[in-house]
Enzyme design. Structure first.
Site, PDB file in Angstrom:
ATOM      1  N   ARG A 168       8.390 -20.484 -22.957  1.00 29.24           N
ATOM      2  CA  ARG A 168       9.253 -19.533 -22.223  1.00 29.24           C
ATOM      3  C   ARG A 168      10.493 -19.151 -23.036  1.00 29.24           C
ATOM      4  O   ARG A 168      11.583 -18.980 -22.490  1.00 29.24           O
ATOM      5  CB  ARG A 168       9.701 -20.107 -20.874  1.00 29.24           C
ATOM      6  CG  ARG A 168       8.594 -20.440 -19.914  1.00 29.24           C
ATOM      7  CD  ARG A 168       7.882 -19.171 -19.414  1.00 29.24           C
ATOM      8  NE  ARG A 168       6.968 -19.513 -18.342  1.00 29.24           N
ATOM      9  CZ  ARG A 168       5.692 -19.867 -18.527  1.00 29.24           C
ATOM     10  NH1 ARG A 168       5.179 -19.901 -19.746  1.00 29.24           N
ATOM     11  NH2 ARG A 168       4.926 -20.160 -17.502  1.00 29.24           N
ATOM     12  N   SER A 241       7.905 -18.124 -10.919  1.00 27.62           N
ATOM     13  CA  SER A 241       8.548 -19.442 -11.064  1.00 27.62           C
ATOM     14  C   SER A 241      10.047 -19.279 -11.275  1.00 27.62           C
ATOM     15  O   SER A 241      10.463 -18.567 -12.194  1.00 27.62           O
ATOM     16  CB  SER A 241       7.980 -20.174 -12.278  1.00 27.62           C
ATOM     17  OG  SER A 241       6.599 -20.334 -12.119  1.00 27.62           O
ATOM     18  N   GLU A 336      14.488 -19.859 -14.848  1.00 22.49           N
ATOM     19  CA  GLU A 336      13.650 -19.035 -15.725  1.00 22.49           C
ATOM     20  C   GLU A 336      14.148 -17.577 -15.772  1.00 22.49           C
ATOM     21  O   GLU A 336      14.306 -17.026 -16.858  1.00 22.49           O
ATOM     22  CB  GLU A 336      12.195 -19.111 -15.253  1.00 22.49           C
ATOM     23  CG  GLU A 336      11.237 -18.586 -16.290  1.00 22.49           C
ATOM     24  CD  GLU A 336       9.785 -18.720 -15.854  1.00 22.49           C
ATOM     25  OE1 GLU A 336       9.278 -19.849 -15.745  1.00 22.49           O
ATOM     26  OE2 GLU A 336       9.171 -17.671 -15.632  1.00 22.49           O
TER      27      GLU A 336
HETATM   28  C1  LIG Z   1       4.665 -13.093  -8.769  1.00 28.07           C
HETATM   29  C2  LIG Z   1       5.122 -13.358 -10.174  1.00 28.07           C
HETATM   30  C3  LIG Z   1       4.371 -14.162 -10.992  1.00 28.07           C
HETATM   31  C4  LIG Z   1       4.778 -14.431 -12.321  1.00 28.07           C
HETATM   32  N1  LIG Z   1       4.007 -15.223 -13.083  1.00 28.07           N
HETATM   33  C5  LIG Z   1       4.369 -15.501 -14.356  1.00 28.07           C
HETATM   34  C6  LIG Z   1       3.555 -16.347 -15.164  1.00 28.07           C
HETATM   35  O1  LIG Z   1       2.500 -16.832 -14.762  1.00 28.07           O
HETATM   36  N2  LIG Z   1       3.982 -16.596 -16.430  1.00 28.07           N
HETATM   37  C7  LIG Z   1       5.133 -16.068 -16.934  1.00 28.07           C
HETATM   38  O2  LIG Z   1       5.450 -16.339 -18.102  1.00 28.07           O
HETATM   39  N3  LIG Z   1       5.920 -15.248 -16.188  1.00 28.07           N
HETATM   40  C8  LIG Z   1       5.568 -14.970 -14.917  1.00 28.07           C
HETATM   41  N4  LIG Z   1       6.373 -14.154 -14.138  1.00 28.07           N
HETATM   42  C9  LIG Z   1       7.632 -13.633 -14.688  1.00 28.07           C
HETATM   43  C10 LIG Z   1       7.567 -12.149 -15.201  1.00 28.07           C
HETATM   44  O3  LIG Z   1       6.504 -11.462 -14.632  1.00 28.07           O
HETATM   45  C11 LIG Z   1       7.462 -12.083 -16.717  1.00 28.07           C
HETATM   46  O4  LIG Z   1       8.552 -12.735 -17.327  1.00 28.07           O
HETATM   47  C12 LIG Z   1       7.411 -10.625 -17.230  1.00 28.07           C
HETATM   48  O5  LIG Z   1       7.132 -10.607 -18.601  1.00 28.07           O
HETATM   49  C13 LIG Z   1       8.702  -9.849 -16.965  1.00 28.07           C
HETATM   50  O6  LIG Z   1       8.449  -8.488 -17.246  1.00 28.07           O
HETATM   51  P1  LIG Z   1       9.373  -7.325 -16.695  1.00 28.07           P
HETATM   52  O7  LIG Z   1       8.920  -6.053 -17.344  1.00 28.07           O
HETATM   53  O8  LIG Z   1       9.380  -7.323 -15.210  1.00 28.07           O
HETATM   54  O9  LIG Z   1      10.782  -7.763 -17.269  1.00 28.07           O
HETATM   55  P2  LIG Z   1      12.254  -7.625 -16.600  1.00 28.07           P
HETATM   56  O10 LIG Z   1      12.327  -8.531 -15.437  1.00 28.07           O
HETATM   57  O11 LIG Z   1      12.575  -6.190 -16.347  1.00 28.07           O
HETATM   58  O12 LIG Z   1      13.131  -8.163 -17.783  1.00 28.07           O
HETATM   59  C14 LIG Z   1      13.101  -9.524 -18.144  1.00 28.07           C
HETATM   60  C15 LIG Z   1      13.995  -9.754 -19.371  1.00 28.07           C
HETATM   61  O13 LIG Z   1      13.447  -9.090 -20.495  1.00 28.07           O
HETATM   62  C16 LIG Z   1      14.358  -8.106 -21.010  1.00 28.07           C
HETATM   63  N5  LIG Z   1      13.515  -6.971 -21.419  1.00 28.07           N
HETATM   64  C17 LIG Z   1      12.669  -6.243 -20.631  1.00 28.07           C
HETATM   65  N6  LIG Z   1      12.032  -5.333 -21.374  1.00 28.07           N
HETATM   66  C18 LIG Z   1      12.479  -5.482 -22.650  1.00 28.07           C
HETATM   67  C19 LIG Z   1      12.203  -4.812 -23.881  1.00 28.07           C
HETATM   68  N7  LIG Z   1      11.317  -3.817 -23.950  1.00 28.07           N
HETATM   69  N8  LIG Z   1      12.868  -5.225 -25.002  1.00 28.07           N
HETATM   70  C20 LIG Z   1      13.756  -6.253 -24.941  1.00 28.07           C
HETATM   71  N9  LIG Z   1      14.079  -6.897 -23.819  1.00 28.07           N
HETATM   72  C21 LIG Z   1      13.429  -6.523 -22.677  1.00 28.07           C
HETATM   73  C22 LIG Z   1      15.311  -7.797 -19.870  1.00 28.07           C
HETATM   74  O14 LIG Z   1      16.565  -7.328 -20.325  1.00 28.07           O
HETATM   75  C23 LIG Z   1      15.400  -9.159 -19.211  1.00 28.07           C
HETATM   76  O15 LIG Z   1      16.301  -9.972 -19.915  1.00 28.07           O
HETATM   77  C24 LIG Z   1       5.987 -13.871 -12.812  1.00 28.07           C
HETATM   78  C25 LIG Z   1       6.750 -13.047 -11.968  1.00 28.07           C
HETATM   79  C26 LIG Z   1       6.332 -12.790 -10.673  1.00 28.07           C
HETATM   80  C27 LIG Z   1       7.155 -11.882  -9.784  1.00 28.07           C
END
Ligand SMILES: Cc1cc2nc3c(=O)[nH]c(=O)nc-3n(C[C@H](O)[C@H](O)[C@H](O)COP(=O)(O)OP(=O)(O)OC[C@H]3O[C@@H](n4cnc5c(N)ncnc54)[C@H](O)[C@@H]3O)c2cc1C
Length: 348
Positions: A168, A241, A336
């Site tokens: 992570r 998580s 996280e």
């Molecule tokens: C129901 C559910 C289940 C999940 N299961 C998992 C799992 O099994 N495993 C896991 O690892 N995660 C899990 N997650 C967490 C999440 O889905 C991941 O971390 C995902 O990659 C976040 O993507 P996002 O586009 O929504 O990012 P955001 O929430 O929009 O951003 C997250 C972070 O990344 C940065 N960011 C976003 N895009 C970029 C970019 N293009 N360049 C640089 N920085 C950027 C943002 O500034 C922020 O700091 C889960 C979440 C939910 C709601």
């Protein structure tokens, strides 16, 4: 001629984060190319505004309003490169849906990311916390990332080692704000072994021999398992998580196991990883809820916004859970998701 991106003012973000908490962006822009990204960042720098990069908002808690420019990465694009006999590189624009991309790759018969099905969010955010699930992490197949280096204002290509991936964690988390990912490259293969070791997955697949399975079937199995265990954010808003699984040294683990013989833990190369869900469950939190927020009743790691909770409701609950886990086990849980914004006024 490229148009200057449409920077809008005072935009509500409640629909742009999966916890569904209210927060306003002082300025907001959606960018669909690296060029629009550069123009938006230049505008923010000239006006002296802070910048928040937003993907799908599935790993962020808005403690409140964001006083600067929120840049939503919506860069599209999916293509194959270096197609050989068994292997190929899948190139994804940062704004592509991660889950749709998993189905696209698995549907084409390529293996590598099928265990990461149904993780919400964008392809561009996937390297940030090195997403992982069911025995697979993004770093297992990520070849490189193209990112805008905000220090030099240049697009750079970072290979897997340069991304400094860990559990992570990555370079992008270690140097917050420096890189904006515009594209990722995944090395996939039609012949690499499927990763089927997780107990839930084995139980679900039953006696089906591995050689009879294709990656799409594995992705579908993962989706069914996740739907059974994890709440759908569209129904019960959450960010997955909420805490990382803490890693402790072997000595601390042994003394914890003396006091709690049924502790759930996984040996690592260095130290022992404890199941944060077990620690929270044993501290009595599973299924807890107050008027607005709570803990999921099947998965203690997931905090839920039940009824118009704001970011601070969630963060206060998280802080109370952490304190009680420290008190009972002497272990400190690390959050996280990231926290952004100033506490909201006028939303409660
Ligand atoms: C129901 C559910 C289940 C999940 N299961 C998992 C799992 O099994 N495993 C896991 O690892 N995660 C899990 N997650 C967490 C999440 O889905 C991941 O971390 C995902 O990659 C976040 O993507 P996002 O586009 O929504 O990012 P955001 O929430 O929009 O951003 C997250 C972070 O990344 C940065 N960011 C976003 N895009 C970029 C970019 N293009 N360049 C640089 N920085 C950027 C943002 O500034 C922020 O700091 C889960 C979440 C939910 C709601």
């Amino acid at each position: 001629m490229t148009q200057f991106p449409d920077i809008r003012e005072n935009i509500e973000l409640v629909g742009l984060n999966t916890l569904h908490v209210p927060a306003r962006a002082r300025f907001f822009v959606e960018v669909r190319s690296a060029e629009e990204l550069v123009q938006s960042l230049d505008w923010a720098a000239a006006e002296n505004y802070e910048v928040l990069i937003l993907g799908g908002g599935s790993n962020l808690v808005f403690a409140g309003d964001f006083a600067g420019l929120v840049v939503r990465l919506a860069i599209p694009g999916r293509r194959w490169e270096h197609i050989e006999d068994q292997s190929a590189t899948l190139v994804l624009g940062a704004g592509e849906s991660w889950h749709e991309s998993v189905l696209y790759a698995a549907g084409a018969g390529y293996r590598g990311i099928e265990n990461l099905a149904l993780i919400p969010g964008t392809a561009g955010a996937a390297p940030v916390q090195n997403i992982g699930a069911y025995g697979v992490e993004l770093c297992d197949c990520l070849e490189s990332v193209t990112a805008l280096d905000r220090k030099t204002s240049e697009l750079v290509v970072l290979n897997n080692a340069e991304c400094r991936f860990a559990y992570r964690d990555s370079l992008f988390k270690q140097t917050p704000g420096r890189y904006v990912i515009t594209e990722i490259r995944l090395g996939l293969s039609r012949s690499r072994p499927l990763v089927l070791g997780y107990r839930d997955l084995q139980e679900y697949l039953g006696d089906t021999p591995d050689c009879d399975l294709n990656p799409l079937q594995v992705a579908e199995a993962i989706m069914a398992i996740r739907r059974r265990k994890l709440p759908d954010p569209a129904i019960l808003p959450n960010v997955g998580s909420f805490f990382k699984n803490p890693v402790v040294d072997v000595g601390s683990f042994e003394s914890l196991r003396e006091r709690h013989p049924d502790i759930v833990a996984y040996p690592q190369k260095q130290g022992v990883k404890l199941a944060a869900a077990w620690l929270i469950d044993q501290s009595g939190w599973k299924g807890f809820r107050n008027a607005r927020v709570g803990v999921h009743n099947r998965q203690a790691l997931v905090l839920i916004n039940h009824s118009e909770g704001v970011g601070t409701d969630i963060l206060e609950l998280a802080a109370t859970i952490r304190e009680s886990v420290v008190k009972r086990f002497g272990v400190t849980l690390e959050m996280e998701p990231g926290i952004v914004g100033e506490p909201v006024t006028g939303h409660s």
